[in-house]
Motif scaffolding. Structure first.
Motif, PDB file in Angstrom:
ATOM      1  N   PHE A 145      41.501  22.510  58.487  1.00 27.89           N
ATOM      2  CA  PHE A 145      42.961  22.572  58.575  1.00 27.89           C
ATOM      3  C   PHE A 145      43.420  23.966  58.190  1.00 27.89           C
ATOM      4  O   PHE A 145      43.235  24.411  57.066  1.00 27.89           O
ATOM      5  N   PHE A 146      44.007  24.682  59.162  1.00 30.30           N
ATOM      6  CA  PHE A 146      44.535  26.023  58.918  1.00 30.30           C
ATOM      7  C   PHE A 146      45.965  25.908  58.395  1.00 30.30           C
ATOM      8  O   PHE A 146      46.808  25.265  59.017  1.00 30.30           O
ATOM      9  N   GLY A 147      46.245  26.578  57.278  1.00 30.76           N
ATOM     10  CA  GLY A 147      47.596  26.571  56.737  1.00 30.76           C
ATOM     11  C   GLY A 147      47.895  27.871  56.016  1.00 30.76           C
ATOM     12  O   GLY A 147      46.980  28.598  55.603  1.00 30.76           O
ATOM     13  N   LEU A 148      49.163  28.183  55.872  1.00 27.90           N
ATOM     14  CA  LEU A 148      49.583  29.406  55.194  1.00 27.90           C
ATOM     15  C   LEU A 148      48.993  29.459  53.787  1.00 27.90           C
ATOM     16  O   LEU A 148      49.082  28.494  53.029  1.00 27.90           O
ATOM     17  N   ALA A 149      48.385  30.574  53.439  1.00 28.50           N
ATOM     18  CA  ALA A 149      47.779  30.735  52.123  1.00 28.50           C
ATOM     19  C   ALA A 149      48.777  30.426  51.020  1.00 28.50           C
ATOM     20  O   ALA A 149      49.910  30.907  51.044  1.00 28.50           O
ATOM     21  N   GLY A 150      48.376  29.594  50.068  1.00 25.68           N
ATOM     22  CA  GLY A 150      49.224  29.260  48.942  1.00 25.68           C
ATOM     23  C   GLY A 150      50.304  28.239  49.224  1.00 25.68           C
ATOM     24  O   GLY A 150      51.140  27.972  48.359  1.00 25.68           O
ATOM     25  N   SER A 151      50.279  27.637  50.413  1.00 25.92           N
ATOM     26  CA  SER A 151      51.365  26.734  50.821  1.00 25.92           C
ATOM     27  C   SER A 151      51.050  25.274  50.509  1.00 25.92           C
ATOM     28  O   SER A 151      49.941  24.908  50.117  1.00 25.92           O
ATOM     29  N   GLU A 152      52.042  24.415  50.761  1.00 30.55           N
ATOM     30  CA  GLU A 152      51.862  22.978  50.576  1.00 30.55           C
ATOM     31  C   GLU A 152      50.843  22.406  51.561  1.00 30.55           C
ATOM     32  O   GLU A 152      50.225  21.369  51.283  1.00 30.55           O
ATOM     33  N   MET A 153      50.644  23.059  52.690  1.00 27.64           N
ATOM     34  CA  MET A 153      49.624  22.577  53.627  1.00 27.64           C
ATOM     35  C   MET A 153      48.234  22.658  53.012  1.00 27.64           C
ATOM     36  O   MET A 153      47.409  21.751  53.169  1.00 27.64           O
ATOM     37  N   ILE A 154      47.962  23.749  52.315  1.00 32.28           N
ATOM     38  CA  ILE A 154      46.667  23.894  51.661  1.00 32.28           C
ATOM     39  C   ILE A 154      46.532  22.861  50.545  1.00 32.28           C
ATOM     40  O   ILE A 154      45.474  22.233  50.376  1.00 32.28           O
ATOM     41  N   ASN A 155      47.605  22.643  49.784  1.00 35.92           N
ATOM     42  CA  ASN A 155      47.584  21.634  48.722  1.00 35.92           C
ATOM     43  C   ASN A 155      47.344  20.239  49.282  1.00 35.92           C
ATOM     44  O   ASN A 155      46.592  19.435  48.709  1.00 35.92           O
ATOM     45  N   ALA A 156      47.983  19.934  50.413  1.00 35.88           N
ATOM     46  CA  ALA A 156      47.825  18.617  51.034  1.00 35.88           C
ATOM     47  C   ALA A 156      46.390  18.406  51.504  1.00 35.88           C
ATOM     48  O   ALA A 156      45.822  17.312  51.365  1.00 35.88           O
TER      49      ALA A 156
END
Length: 255
Positions: A144-155
């Motif tokens: 899953f690619f997501g913006l560094a430090g974002s809620e996508m990475i946390n999810a």
């Protein structure tokens, strides 16, 4: 540099019908991952099939690039959607691209949300959770690619879904680590040398925001937009310089 391995990804397949956009086939020679539009914000079945085949032929990892259902706005206009709607949109689009990948003898490696959906999920944990869950339920081995430090990475971390922290070569940053809005002056970085300097700094663990603040950032995958002016030369310049720097360029491996 702290980071010696980096993925170069590019959003592509974003034309549809008679409308063509970008130098997708040529840019595939300079990236390691392709994020292919799935028909909602851009793309259509023949384009999806063509770019999947080209990526497989060139050994580039294939990813789905799901967006909001907004062809006229290219998926860059925010829409008020529920987490349940986001989940369904992502499963639908990822499934469509996975079908083309399977038919061509390949498979999906990753998923990266597009445009407004990406920016919304970067800050909205409920939306990020829904998108990450959709990816996990479709195939828990996907990255899953997501913006560094974002809620996508946390999810993604909360689900045990492998993630890749994404940074941008051609976009400026805000103090909270978010991307500068496209309508804001200085949001786009069009000078290749300026962009390269930003990339090199991000590989050491930080990025300079437009305010001058140094913001911590992790760089696993670097986005090179295929629809910007001079995208091919831009990609060639960035890849050549990183190779000279000794950075190993390769796509993240799915689980």
């Amino acid at each position: 540099m702290n980071t010696t391995t980096l993925d170069l990804n590019c959003d592509m397949g974003e034309g549809f019908g008679a409308y063509k956009m970008g130098n997708d086939i040529e840019i595939l020679d300079h990236v390691t991952s392709a994020n292919i539009a799935c028909g909602f914000h851009a793309g259509d079945p023949p384009t999806m099939r063509r770019i999947v085949a080209a990526a497989l032929a060139k050994g580039v990892a294939i990813g789905a690039h799901p967006g909001l259902p907004d062809l006229q706005g290219f998926g860059r206009r925010e829409m008020k959607i529920s987490p349940a709607e986001a989940y369904a949109m992502v499963v639908y689009q990822v499934g469509a691209l996975a079908g083309f990948a399977q038919a061509a003898g390949g498979g999906l490696n990753h998923v990266k949300p597009h445009g407004a959906l990406y920016n919304m999920a970067a800050k909205d944990r409920a939306l990020a959770d829904a998108i990450a869950q959709a990816v996990f339920d479709f195939d828990p081995g996907l990255v899953f690619f997501g913006l560094a430090g974002s809620e996508m990475i946390n999810a993604a971390h909360a689900l045990g879904l492998r993630s890749a922290c994404e940074v941008f070569a051609d976009r400026s940053y805000q103090d909270d680590g978010s991307l500068s809005p496209r309508g804001q002056a200085g949001a786009l970085i069009e000078d290749a040398d300026q962009s390269l300097a930003q990339v090199r700094q991000m590989l050491t663990g930080s990025v300079r925001a437009v305010s001058g603040l140094q913001v911590p950032v992790r760089a696993d995958t670097l986005c090179l937009h295929g629809d910007q002016p001079g995208a091919l030369d831009f990609a060639r310049h960035i890849r050549g310089a990183l190779t000279t720097d000794g950075v190993s360029l390769q796509a993240p491996v799915r689980q």
